[in-house]
Write a protein that holds these residues in place. Structure first.
Motif, PDB file in Angstrom:
ATOM      1  N   ASN A   1      -9.011  -2.142  13.891  1.00  0.00           N
ATOM      2  CA  ASN A   1      -9.370  -1.376  12.696  1.00  0.00           C
ATOM      3  C   ASN A   1      -8.195  -0.577  12.161  1.00  0.00           C
ATOM      4  N   ALA A   2      -6.988  -0.968  12.516  1.00  0.00           N
ATOM      5  CA  ALA A   2      -5.816  -0.183  12.130  1.00  0.00           C
ATOM      6  C   ALA A   2      -4.800  -1.042  11.381  1.00  0.00           C
ATOM      7  N   LEU A   3      -4.076  -0.389  10.499  1.00  0.00           N
ATOM      8  CA  LEU A   3      -2.935  -1.005   9.836  1.00  0.00           C
ATOM      9  C   LEU A   3      -1.731  -0.777  10.739  1.00  0.00           C
ATOM     10  N   ARG A   4      -0.981  -1.833  11.024  1.00  0.00           N
ATOM     11  CA  ARG A   4       0.209  -1.711  11.876  1.00  0.00           C
ATOM     12  C   ARG A   4       1.443  -1.994  11.031  1.00  0.00           C
ATOM     13  N   LEU A   5       2.410  -1.082  11.106  1.00  0.00           N
ATOM     14  CA  LEU A   5       3.666  -1.231  10.383  1.00  0.00           C
ATOM     15  C   LEU A   5       4.808  -1.251  11.391  1.00  0.00           C
ATOM     16  N   ASP A   6       5.465  -2.403  11.501  1.00  0.00           N
ATOM     17  CA  ASP A   6       6.615  -2.548  12.394  1.00  0.00           C
ATOM     18  C   ASP A   6       7.886  -2.335  11.590  1.00  0.00           C
ATOM     19  N   VAL A   7       8.740  -1.438  12.064  1.00  0.00           N
ATOM     20  CA  VAL A   7       9.966  -1.082  11.352  1.00  0.00           C
ATOM     21  C   VAL A   7      11.171  -1.555  12.149  1.00  0.00           C
ATOM     22  N   ARG A   8      12.042  -2.294  11.479  1.00  0.00           N
ATOM     23  CA  ARG A   8      13.317  -2.711  12.070  1.00  0.00           C
ATOM     24  C   ARG A   8      14.430  -2.180  11.179  1.00  0.00           C
TER      25      ARG A   8
ATOM     26  N   VAL B   1      18.620   6.024   6.929  1.00  0.00           N
ATOM     27  CA  VAL B   1      19.577   5.129   7.581  1.00  0.00           C
ATOM     28  C   VAL B   1      20.873   4.976   6.798  1.00  0.00           C
ATOM     29  N   ASP B   2      21.912   4.511   7.483  1.00  0.00           N
ATOM     30  CA  ASP B   2      23.198   4.229   6.847  1.00  0.00           C
ATOM     31  C   ASP B   2      23.180   2.917   6.061  1.00  0.00           C
ATOM     32  N   ASP B   3      22.378   1.950   6.534  1.00  0.00           N
ATOM     33  CA  ASP B   3      22.323   0.638   5.893  1.00  0.00           C
ATOM     34  C   ASP B   3      20.903   0.355   5.404  1.00  0.00           C
ATOM     35  N   PRO B   4      20.544   0.854   4.204  1.00  0.00           N
ATOM     36  CA  PRO B   4      19.178   0.675   3.718  1.00  0.00           C
ATOM     37  C   PRO B   4      18.790  -0.787   3.475  1.00  0.00           C
ATOM     38  N   ASP B   5      19.770  -1.648   3.245  1.00  0.00           N
ATOM     39  CA  ASP B   5      19.458  -3.061   3.016  1.00  0.00           C
ATOM     40  C   ASP B   5      18.982  -3.766   4.284  1.00  0.00           C
ATOM     41  N   ALA B   6      19.257  -3.183   5.450  1.00  0.00           N
ATOM     42  CA  ALA B   6      18.858  -3.793   6.713  1.00  0.00           C
ATOM     43  C   ALA B   6      17.449  -3.392   7.145  1.00  0.00           C
ATOM     44  N   VAL B   7      16.804  -2.517   6.388  1.00  0.00           N
ATOM     45  CA  VAL B   7      15.456  -2.061   6.739  1.00  0.00           C
ATOM     46  C   VAL B   7      14.458  -3.177   6.464  1.00  0.00           C
ATOM     47  N   ASP B   8      13.620  -3.458   7.468  1.00  0.00           N
ATOM     48  CA  ASP B   8      12.582  -4.476   7.338  1.00  0.00           C
ATOM     49  C   ASP B   8      11.277  -3.886   7.864  1.00  0.00           C
ATOM     50  N   ILE B   9      10.252  -3.895   7.034  1.00  0.00           N
ATOM     51  CA  ILE B   9       8.940  -3.384   7.430  1.00  0.00           C
ATOM     52  C   ILE B   9       7.944  -4.515   7.325  1.00  0.00           C
ATOM     53  N   GLU B  10       7.253  -4.774   8.424  1.00  0.00           N
ATOM     54  CA  GLU B  10       6.262  -5.841   8.476  1.00  0.00           C
ATOM     55  C   GLU B  10       4.887  -5.220   8.690  1.00  0.00           C
TER      56      GLU B  10
ATOM     57  N   GLY C   1       0.819  -1.198   0.000  1.00  0.00           N
ATOM     58  CA  GLY C   1       0.000   0.000   0.000  1.00  0.00           C
ATOM     59  C   GLY C   1       0.857   1.254   0.000  1.00  0.00           C
ATOM     60  N   ALA C   2       0.198   2.377  -0.189  1.00  0.00           N
ATOM     61  CA  ALA C   2       0.908   3.664  -0.225  1.00  0.00           C
ATOM     62  C   ALA C   2       1.621   3.935   1.091  1.00  0.00           C
ATOM     63  N   ALA C   3       0.982   3.622   2.210  1.00  0.00           N
ATOM     64  CA  ALA C   3       1.589   3.889   3.512  1.00  0.00           C
ATOM     65  C   ALA C   3       2.894   3.121   3.677  1.00  0.00           C
ATOM     66  N   GLU C   4       2.877   1.845   3.335  1.00  0.00           N
ATOM     67  CA  GLU C   4       4.079   1.019   3.478  1.00  0.00           C
ATOM     68  C   GLU C   4       5.166   1.465   2.501  1.00  0.00           C
ATOM     69  N   ALA C   5       4.775   1.832   1.290  1.00  0.00           N
ATOM     70  CA  ALA C   5       5.747   2.286   0.293  1.00  0.00           C
ATOM     71  C   ALA C   5       6.417   3.593   0.725  1.00  0.00           C
ATOM     72  N   VAL C   6       5.619   4.525   1.240  1.00  0.00           N
ATOM     73  CA  VAL C   6       6.165   5.809   1.704  1.00  0.00           C
ATOM     74  C   VAL C   6       7.079   5.589   2.899  1.00  0.00           C
ATOM     75  N   LEU C   7       6.647   4.749   3.831  1.00  0.00           N
ATOM     76  CA  LEU C   7       7.463   4.456   5.015  1.00  0.00           C
ATOM     77  C   LEU C   7       8.798   3.847   4.599  1.00  0.00           C
ATOM     78  N   ASP C   8       8.768   2.904   3.683  1.00  0.00           N
ATOM     79  CA  ASP C   8       9.985   2.258   3.202  1.00  0.00           C
ATOM     80  C   ASP C   8      10.933   3.283   2.573  1.00  0.00           C
ATOM     81  N   LEU C   9      10.405   4.139   1.725  1.00  0.00           N
ATOM     82  CA  LEU C   9      11.213   5.152   1.057  1.00  0.00           C
ATOM     83  C   LEU C   9      11.858   6.111   2.062  1.00  0.00           C
TER      84      LEU C   9
END
Length: 85
Positions: free
Chosen positions: A35-42, A20-29, A6-14
């Motif tokens: 009633n909410a979308l939850r996005l966990d960021v590591r 961050v210094d290490d973009p390859d280590a970003v993980d979004i679940e 979704g747009a929210a996850e895509a924007v968060l990822d971008l």
């Protein structure tokens, strides 16, 4: 929730990958709860401080932008959680 990103996850990822210094280590679940979308960021070691920012200002700004993006997908509420490993 559909399998496509979704747009929210895509924007968060971008945003997070650009901070961050290490973009390859970003993980979004993504998950749905109540009633909410939850996005966990590591992120990689040492990058959490960059994402949170001083006094949480960066994290709050990220949450605001992601909430606006989620509204375009019809999501009423989105929770962004930054998970420290």
């Amino acid at each position: 929730m559909s399998n496509d990103i979704g747009a929210a996850e895509a924007v968060l990822d971008l945003i997070v990958r650009s901070i961050v210094d290490d973009p390859d280590a970003v993980d979004i679940e993504a998950s749905e709860n109540e009633n909410a979308l939850r996005l966990d960021v590591r992120v990689g070691d040492g990058d959490m401080g960059r994402v949170i920012g001083k006094r949480g200002r960066m994290a709050n700004a990220i949450r605001t932008v992601v909430a606006a993006a989620a509204a375009t997908d019809g999501e009423e509420e989105v929770e962004v959680e930054f998970i420290d490993q």
